[in-house]
Enzyme design. Structure first.
Site, PDB file in Angstrom:
ATOM      1  N   LYS A   1      19.820  52.318  52.746  1.00  0.00           N
ATOM      2  CA  LYS A   1      18.790  51.628  53.544  1.00  0.00           C
ATOM      3  C   LYS A   1      19.340  51.200  54.901  1.00  0.00           C
ATOM      4  O   LYS A   1      18.650  51.249  55.919  1.00  0.00           O
ATOM      5  CB  LYS A   1      18.252  50.402  52.800  1.00  0.00           C
ATOM      6  CG  LYS A   1      17.298  50.758  51.674  1.00  0.00           C
ATOM      7  CD  LYS A   1      15.998  51.312  52.230  1.00  0.00           C
ATOM      8  CE  LYS A   1      15.033  51.622  51.104  1.00  0.00           C
ATOM      9  NZ  LYS A   1      13.815  52.285  51.562  1.00  0.00           N
TER      10      LYS A   1
ATOM     11  N   LYS B   1      14.849  67.425  46.357  1.00  0.00           N
ATOM     12  CA  LYS B   1      13.739  67.190  45.434  1.00  0.00           C
ATOM     13  C   LYS B   1      12.475  66.735  46.160  1.00  0.00           C
ATOM     14  O   LYS B   1      12.529  66.304  47.306  1.00  0.00           O
ATOM     15  CB  LYS B   1      14.146  66.223  44.334  1.00  0.00           C
ATOM     16  CG  LYS B   1      14.417  64.807  44.753  1.00  0.00           C
ATOM     17  CD  LYS B   1      14.665  63.973  43.491  1.00  0.00           C
ATOM     18  CE  LYS B   1      14.432  62.506  43.800  1.00  0.00           C
ATOM     19  NZ  LYS B   1      14.521  61.635  42.646  1.00  0.00           N
TER      20      LYS B   1
ATOM     21  N   LYS C   1       8.220  61.347  48.508  1.00  0.00           N
ATOM     22  CA  LYS C   1       7.033  60.836  49.210  1.00  0.00           C
ATOM     23  C   LYS C   1       7.213  60.971  50.707  1.00  0.00           C
ATOM     24  O   LYS C   1       6.304  61.324  51.434  1.00  0.00           O
ATOM     25  CB  LYS C   1       6.882  59.343  48.910  1.00  0.00           C
ATOM     26  CG  LYS C   1       6.289  59.032  47.567  1.00  0.00           C
ATOM     27  CD  LYS C   1       6.027  57.550  47.462  1.00  0.00           C
ATOM     28  CE  LYS C   1       6.538  57.000  46.157  1.00  0.00           C
ATOM     29  NZ  LYS C   1       5.789  56.844  45.055  1.00  0.00           N
TER      30      LYS C   1
END
Ligand code: TRP
Length: 329
Positions: free
Chosen positions: A111, A194, A197
């Site tokens: 992050k 993969k 979103k």
């Protein structure tokens, strides 16, 4: 019978990867266990969604969950922020979580790289809130993908630490839920990695047939197999992986043989793949829209779920307060 907790962040629509990588297996799991499925809308705040988006996203994910077959009559389906008890347990658990271990968490480090302008304390303590989500129902099993394994390990550590600190055996140390079969990892349409979103490489359950055709026709492939019996390259293998879960075995066999014989036309394969994805997602999309149009039903599901979840959560918080030493005069 195990108690299982699973959360999903309310940050966007569910895609094929969510379905085949997790939700599909939840349909059986919910019948065999005491399951708590919730929408992690406190966790969603770490990325600062706009207020007008937050509610819509929660509603969308809830409708999609239900449309997939998560059954609120069997499982406890709820929204994290409807159970404020978790914020108290989070506060209490934060006192025994050390800044050093939180800073070393892989997801936090990622992050920092991804959102350097918004390194808030909620990101740092994300694993503590996740641990609170789990232990507040005294869960012993959590279905987790690779990216959440470290968080589960931290949950175990926090539970153990609490037990040691107060010399109790109150919280179980939750294990990963074992589905018995290898979980399918659904790749994206962009050639590698993969389905996600935010990666822009996904097919969403709510996508219209037109959107699905457009996305699949644009999927990355290669220039075609060069020599017979050549292994497909990664982008092509990825399309086969998706085909494997949505198409029937004859279709997969047909295109596998075409590929091996160097006669494959990726355009044909993609057309077939798109239609098979649509065949799979269309009933789900219809269901999603039906549920979204039925606000009364959604409100009822959320209220029932919150009531059941709060019952279990408040009992835990009451007992934890007592263990810690809060007593009434
Ligand atoms: N961190 C999880 C994710 O990003 C979501 C989550 C929050 C969760 N709390 C949880 C998952 C509790 C399982 C149990 O996917």
């Amino acid at each position: 019978m195990d108690t299982v907790v699973s959360g999903i962040r309310s940050t966007g629509n569910l895609h094929l990867g969510n379905y085949f990588g997790a939700i599909k297996n939840f349909l059986k799991m919910q019948r065999e266990n005491n399951c708590y499925f919730f929408i992690a809308d406190y966790h969603a705040l770490t990325t600062h969604p706009k207020p007008e988006d937050l509610h819509g996203n929660i509603k969308q994910v809830l409708a999609e969950y239900l449309a997939c077959g998560i059954d609120p009559e069997i499982a406890t389906v709820f929204i994290q922020s409807d159970v404020p008890e978790v914020s108290e347990l989070y506060l209490l658990m934060n006192m025994n979580a050390y800044v050093g271990e939180l800073e070393r968490t892989a997801s936090f480090k990622e992050k920092i790289r991804k959102q350097p302008d918004n390194i808030n304390a909620g990101l740092l303590t994300y694993p503590v809130l996740m641990a609170a989500d789990i232990i507040i129902h005294k869960a012993n099993k959590v279905p987790v993908g690779k990216d959440q394994e470290q968080h589960l390990e931290m949950t175990r550590r926090f539970a153990r630490r609490f037990n040691m600190m107060y010399d109790v055996s109150y919280f179980p140390e939750p294990d990963a839920y074992n589905f018995g079969e290898q979980l399918v990892k659904i790749p994206g349409l962009d050639g590698s990695g993969k389905m996600g979103k935010s990666e822009g490489n996904g097919v969403f359950l709510a996508d219209t047939p037109q959107e699905i055709r457009k996305k699949v026709m644009r999927a990355v492939t290669d220039t075609g197999p060069a020599a017979p019996v050549q292994e497909p390259t990664e982008p092509v293998k990825n399309l086969f992986t998706i085909m494997n879960v949505v198409s029937d075995q004859d279709t997969v066999k047909f295109f596998t043989e075409k590929h091996a014989a160097c006669e494959i036309r990726y355009g044909d394969m993609k057309k077939q793949l798109a239609e098979d994805i649509i065949k799979f997602t269309d009933p789900i999309r219809t269901k999603i829209n039906e549920i979204l149009a039925d606000n009364k039903y959604l409100a009822k599901v959320a209220a029932n779920g919150a009531e059941k979840a709060r019952e279990s959560a408040s009992k835990t918080v009451r007992e934890v307060r007592k263990i810690i030493g809060y007593r009434s005069f």
